[in-house]
Design a protein around this motif. Structure first.
Motif, mmCIF file in Angstrom:
data_model
loop_
_atom_site.group_PDB
_atom_site.id
_atom_site.type_symbol
_atom_site.label_atom_id
_atom_site.label_comp_id
_atom_site.label_asym_id
_atom_site.label_seq_id
_atom_site.Cartn_x
_atom_site.Cartn_y
_atom_site.Cartn_z
ATOM 1 N N ALA A 193 12.678 -0.268 13.339
ATOM 2 C CA ALA A 193 14.126 -0.118 13.248
ATOM 3 C C ALA A 193 14.807 -0.647 14.507
ATOM 4 C CB ALA A 193 14.486 1.345 13.014
ATOM 5 N N ALA A 194 14.219 -0.355 15.678
ATOM 6 C CA ALA A 194 14.787 -0.852 16.930
ATOM 7 C C ALA A 194 14.751 -2.375 16.978
ATOM 8 C CB ALA A 194 14.034 -0.267 18.116
ATOM 9 N N ALA A 195 13.652 -2.963 16.516
ATOM 10 C CA ALA A 195 13.537 -4.420 16.503
ATOM 11 C C ALA A 195 14.580 -5.043 15.592
ATOM 12 C CB ALA A 195 12.133 -4.827 16.069
ATOM 13 N N LEU A 196 14.810 -4.417 14.452
ATOM 14 C CA LEU A 196 15.809 -4.949 13.524
ATOM 15 C C LEU A 196 17.220 -4.800 14.065
ATOM 16 C CD1 LEU A 196 14.167 -3.609 10.258
ATOM 17 C CD2 LEU A 196 14.468 -6.025 10.867
ATOM 18 N N ASP A 197 17.399 -3.887 15.022
ATOM 19 C CA ASP A 197 18.683 -3.740 15.701
ATOM 20 C C ASP A 197 18.812 -4.664 16.912
ATOM 21 O OD1 ASP A 197 19.809 -1.926 13.998
ATOM 22 O OD2 ASP A 197 19.140 -0.166 15.119
ATOM 23 N N GLY A 198 17.777 -5.458 17.162
ATOM 24 C CA GLY A 198 17.869 -6.449 18.225
ATOM 25 C C GLY A 198 16.980 -6.222 19.423
ATOM 26 N N ASP A 199 16.271 -5.064 19.491
ATOM 27 C CA ASP A 199 15.392 -4.779 20.627
ATOM 28 C C ASP A 199 13.942 -4.763 20.140
ATOM 29 O OD1 ASP A 199 14.076 -3.977 22.885
ATOM 30 O OD2 ASP A 199 14.981 -1.977 22.976
ATOM 31 N N GLU A 200 13.229 -5.847 20.329
ATOM 32 C CA GLU A 200 11.857 -5.952 19.859
ATOM 33 C C GLU A 200 10.827 -5.443 20.867
ATOM 34 O OE1 GLU A 200 10.953 -9.865 18.536
ATOM 35 O OE2 GLU A 200 12.517 -9.893 16.989
ATOM 36 N N SER A 201 11.261 -5.001 22.020
ATOM 37 C CA SER A 201 10.321 -4.641 23.083
ATOM 38 C C SER A 201 9.405 -3.486 22.679
ATOM 39 C CB SER A 201 11.075 -4.289 24.364
ATOM 40 O OG SER A 201 11.943 -3.169 24.156
ATOM 41 N N ALA A 202 9.946 -2.511 21.936
ATOM 42 C CA ALA A 202 9.131 -1.358 21.566
ATOM 43 C C ALA A 202 7.965 -1.744 20.664
ATOM 44 C CB ALA A 202 9.990 -0.295 20.885
ATOM 45 N N GLY A 216 0.822 -1.210 0.000
ATOM 46 C CA GLY A 216 0.000 0.000 0.000
ATOM 47 C C GLY A 216 0.846 1.246 0.000
ATOM 48 N N ALA A 217 0.681 2.085 -1.042
ATOM 49 C CA ALA A 217 1.517 3.278 -1.199
ATOM 50 C C ALA A 217 0.698 4.559 -1.094
ATOM 51 C CB ALA A 217 2.254 3.227 -2.532
ATOM 52 N N GLY A 218 -0.266 4.579 -0.166
ATOM 53 C CA GLY A 218 -0.945 5.821 0.176
ATOM 54 C C GLY A 218 -0.107 6.603 1.175
ATOM 55 N N PRO A 219 -0.675 7.639 1.806
ATOM 56 C CA PRO A 219 0.099 8.445 2.751
ATOM 57 C C PRO A 219 0.705 7.633 3.896
ATOM 58 C CG PRO A 219 -1.935 9.565 2.169
ATOM 59 C CD PRO A 219 -2.030 8.197 1.585
ATOM 60 N N THR A 220 -0.023 6.616 4.385
ATOM 61 C CA THR A 220 0.493 5.810 5.491
ATOM 62 C C THR A 220 1.715 5.017 5.065
ATOM 63 O OG1 THR A 220 -1.715 5.617 6.463
ATOM 64 C CG2 THR A 220 -0.075 4.000 7.149
ATOM 65 N N GLY A 221 1.588 4.264 3.979
ATOM 66 C CA GLY A 221 2.702 3.451 3.517
ATOM 67 C C GLY A 221 3.911 4.282 3.135
ATOM 68 N N LEU A 222 3.674 5.426 2.489
ATOM 69 C CA LEU A 222 4.785 6.286 2.088
ATOM 70 C C LEU A 222 5.502 6.881 3.295
ATOM 71 C CD1 LEU A 222 3.033 8.096 -0.888
ATOM 72 C CD2 LEU A 222 5.006 6.567 -1.068
ATOM 73 N N THR A 223 4.732 7.325 4.301
ATOM 74 C CA THR A 223 5.350 7.863 5.516
ATOM 75 C C THR A 223 6.232 6.818 6.185
ATOM 76 O OG1 THR A 223 3.519 9.404 5.903
ATOM 77 C CG2 THR A 223 4.872 8.836 7.803
ATOM 78 N N LEU A 224 5.735 5.601 6.294
ATOM 79 C CA LEU A 224 6.516 4.542 6.916
ATOM 80 C C LEU A 224 7.764 4.234 6.100
ATOM 81 C CD1 LEU A 224 6.896 2.415 9.092
ATOM 82 C CD2 LEU A 224 5.393 0.895 7.793
ATOM 83 N N ALA A 225 7.629 4.183 4.780
ATOM 84 C CA ALA A 225 8.780 3.879 3.937
ATOM 85 C C ALA A 225 9.867 4.943 4.084
ATOM 86 C CB ALA A 225 8.341 3.767 2.483
ATOM 87 N N ILE A 226 9.469 6.228 4.149
ATOM 88 C CA ILE A 226 10.448 7.299 4.344
ATOM 89 C C ILE A 226 11.143 7.158 5.682
ATOM 90 C CG2 ILE A 226 10.712 9.796 4.688
ATOM 91 C CD1 ILE A 226 8.359 10.157 2.704
ATOM 92 N N ASP A 227 10.358 6.904 6.728
ATOM 93 C CA ASP A 227 10.932 6.813 8.068
ATOM 94 C C ASP A 227 11.922 5.658 8.162
ATOM 95 O OD1 ASP A 227 11.231 7.790 10.635
ATOM 96 O OD2 ASP A 227 9.676 6.512 11.463
ATOM 97 N N LEU A 228 11.625 4.547 7.503
ATOM 98 C CA LEU A 228 12.545 3.418 7.511
ATOM 99 C C LEU A 228 13.763 3.678 6.639
ATOM 100 C CD1 LEU A 228 9.944 0.508 7.285
ATOM 101 C CD2 LEU A 228 11.336 1.096 9.281
ATOM 102 N N ALA A 229 13.534 4.230 5.453
ATOM 103 C CA ALA A 229 14.634 4.459 4.519
ATOM 104 C C ALA A 229 15.662 5.426 5.085
ATOM 105 C CB ALA A 229 14.086 4.969 3.189
ATOM 106 N N LEU A 276 5.237 3.558 14.225
ATOM 107 C CA LEU A 276 5.753 2.214 13.948
ATOM 108 C C LEU A 276 7.176 2.211 13.401
ATOM 109 C CD1 LEU A 276 5.195 -0.826 13.795
ATOM 110 C CD2 LEU A 276 4.072 -0.435 11.585
ATOM 111 N N GLY A 277 7.552 3.244 12.657
ATOM 112 C CA GLY A 277 8.839 3.223 11.968
ATOM 113 C C GLY A 277 10.028 3.025 12.883
#
Length: 474
Positions: free
Chosen positions: A314-323, A7-20, A309-310
């Motif tokens: 990122a924190a989970a991918l760095d090893g901390d899934e608690s957030a 999904g590439a509406g405002p939600t998906g795009l915002t998340l993609a930017i925050d991750l990228a 969520l972004g």
């Protein structure tokens, strides 16, 4: 690839930017062959403007959009005065963007796509998520593009694929709520060159029933208006139908509608997903909650989902899934509250209360909080972190928001003149009163606004999360 976004509406795009911007490998796909071309969600709330500030798109959004227009009301063929959906509010040191902004959704999405492209990521159109399976280590998804199927592997999958979400349906998550087929609204984007595009217009044939009329709101960046009217018959949405409604309610024949670029029939589909998470799969935006347009909450709430969520992904991918465990509890509660607000406004408007929006609850989303129930302190953990004017170590005027901007957390140490504590993933600053000095990274409070906004005392430390909410007070 670590994150797949459907999904590439405002939600998906915002998340993609925050991750990228955090260096997280991400793909974003959308089953539509072409980008959406209508106005739809054209109201941007103040809290979303703050998010856009952080993501680096605020200047483009402000440059392309405009303030909420003044509406000229005509009832029973007579001019009945001018009104605003909300009276403008002056900026304050804590709230730099206090007013809503207008920009057609397709133009907002284009700005977000351009920003995403700066990180080397582009939306893959015409690419449908067909199915997926997850295990303890990730998600295996099947994508289809023009009949060619691709199997991809990601650590996490995000369903930002709208109210008819394939992701939500595949998970079997109930979408609780209702659809009211008795109330239908005709929405479209048209030109009406006989009208002054600097204003909005509200026409109602019956002065005693103003809410049964038609509204034309100017869209920035061109000559089009978004038009909205109750659909009172079983008819296809066409330019001719819009023209007939306008002729009836305005009592005029000189307003000729042309160049219909988008039209739809909207029904109240007010729903909330029972869960926002299933192990490694998350729901966000309309896939998790659908709203009536009253109060302009739907798109904005989805953008806030993504912003929440972004940094947690990122924190989970760095090893901390608690957030990640807090995403559903924080955002589902907000979505439920916002749904209640927008639904109440819709009910008041359909009951004929034309001033409901102007005097209704605050819809700016600046009061959203994740604080613990029963915590009534002036500024508690979970509240939005306010802005404030400060001066940097070189004496230049900056803002706390300038310190927050970026993918990091921020540790504010009020009155600290010695060595600053360190915090994983955070940048530390001393916030000093005029006259105090330190060799550590610091800013100087201007007129006491920072200390006051944070209700802070000397020696207090405040951790501001990457999404601009208070994570801790020491």
């Amino acid at each position: 690839m670590q994150v797949l976004i459907a999904g590439a509406g405002p939600t998906g795009l915002t998340l993609a930017i925050d991750l990228a911007r955090r260096g997280v490998p991400v793909r974003i796909v959308d089953q539509a062959a072409e980008f959406f071309a209508g106005s739809r969600g054209d109201g941007i709330q103040p809290r979303t403007l703050e998010v856009f500030d952080d993501l680096g798109v605020l200047d483009a959004v402000l440059g392309a959009g405009s303030p909420l227009p003044v509406l000229r009301a005509y009832l029973g063929g007579e001019f009945a005065g001018e009104r605003r959906m909300a009276e403008p509010v002056a900026p304050t040191p804590a709230v730099p963007y206090p007013n809503g902004w207008v920009l057609g959704q397709s133009r907002t999405e284009a700005i977000l796509r351009d920003r995403l492209a700066e990180f080397g990521v582009r939306v893959e159109t015409g690419t449908a998520l067909v199915s997926f399976e997850q295990d303890d280590d990730g998600v295996t998804a099947i994508l289809d593009r023009d009949g060619v199927r691709e199997t991809v592997r990601a650590a996490y999958l995000i369903g930002a694929d709208g109210g008819r979400s394939t992701v939500r349906k595949h998970l079997g998550i109930p979408f609780e709520g209702s659809t009211d087929d008795s109330l239908r609204m005709l929405l479209g984007d048209v030109r009406a060159d006989a009208l002054d595009h600097a204003y909005g217009y509200w026409f109602a044939a019956d002065a005693e029933r103003p809410m049964d009329g038609i509204v034309l709101s100017p869209l920035p960046g061109g000559a089009h208006f978004q038009v909205a009217a109750p659909l009172t018959e079983n008819a296809e949405p066409t330019l001719a139908l819009l023209q007939r409604y306008l002729d009836h309610h305005s009592g005029r024949t000189d307003i000729v509608l042309t160049d219909l670029t988008w039209v739809t029939v909207w029904r109240p589909n007010i729903r909330l997903a029972q869960r926002f998470r299933d192990r490694r799969v998350f729901l966000a935006g309309d896939a998790a909650h659908t709203h009536p347009p009253t109060g302009g909450q739907g798109m904005n709430t989805g953008i806030q989902d993504a912003y929440n969520l972004g940094w947690k992904l990122a924190a989970a991918l760095d090893g901390d899934e608690s957030a990640l465990d807090t995403y559903e509890s924080e955002r589902r509660a907000v979505a439920a509250r916002v749904l209640g607000l927008s639904t109440a406004l819709l009910n008041k408007l359909t009951d004929g209360d034309e001033d409901a929006l102007a005097r209704g609850e605050d819809t700016r989303q600046l009061d959203i909080s994740y604080r613990a129930p029963g915590d009534h302190r002036p500024l508690a953990v979970g509240d939005r972190a306010p802005d404030a004017p400060v001066k940097d170590a070189d004496g230049r005027q900056v803002r706390l928001f300038d310190l927050f901007r970026g993918p990091h957390a921020t540790l504010l140490c009020f009155g600290a003149t010695g060595p600053l504590p360190t915090e994983p993933g955070a940048r530390s600053y001393a916030v000093l009163r005029p006259g105090a000095t330190t060799t550590e990274p610091h800013v100087v409070d201007v007129d006491g606004h920072a200390f006051s906004a944070y209700a802070a005392v000397e020696g207090e430390r405040v951790l501001v999360r990457p999404d601009g909410y208070l994570g801790r007070r020491d």
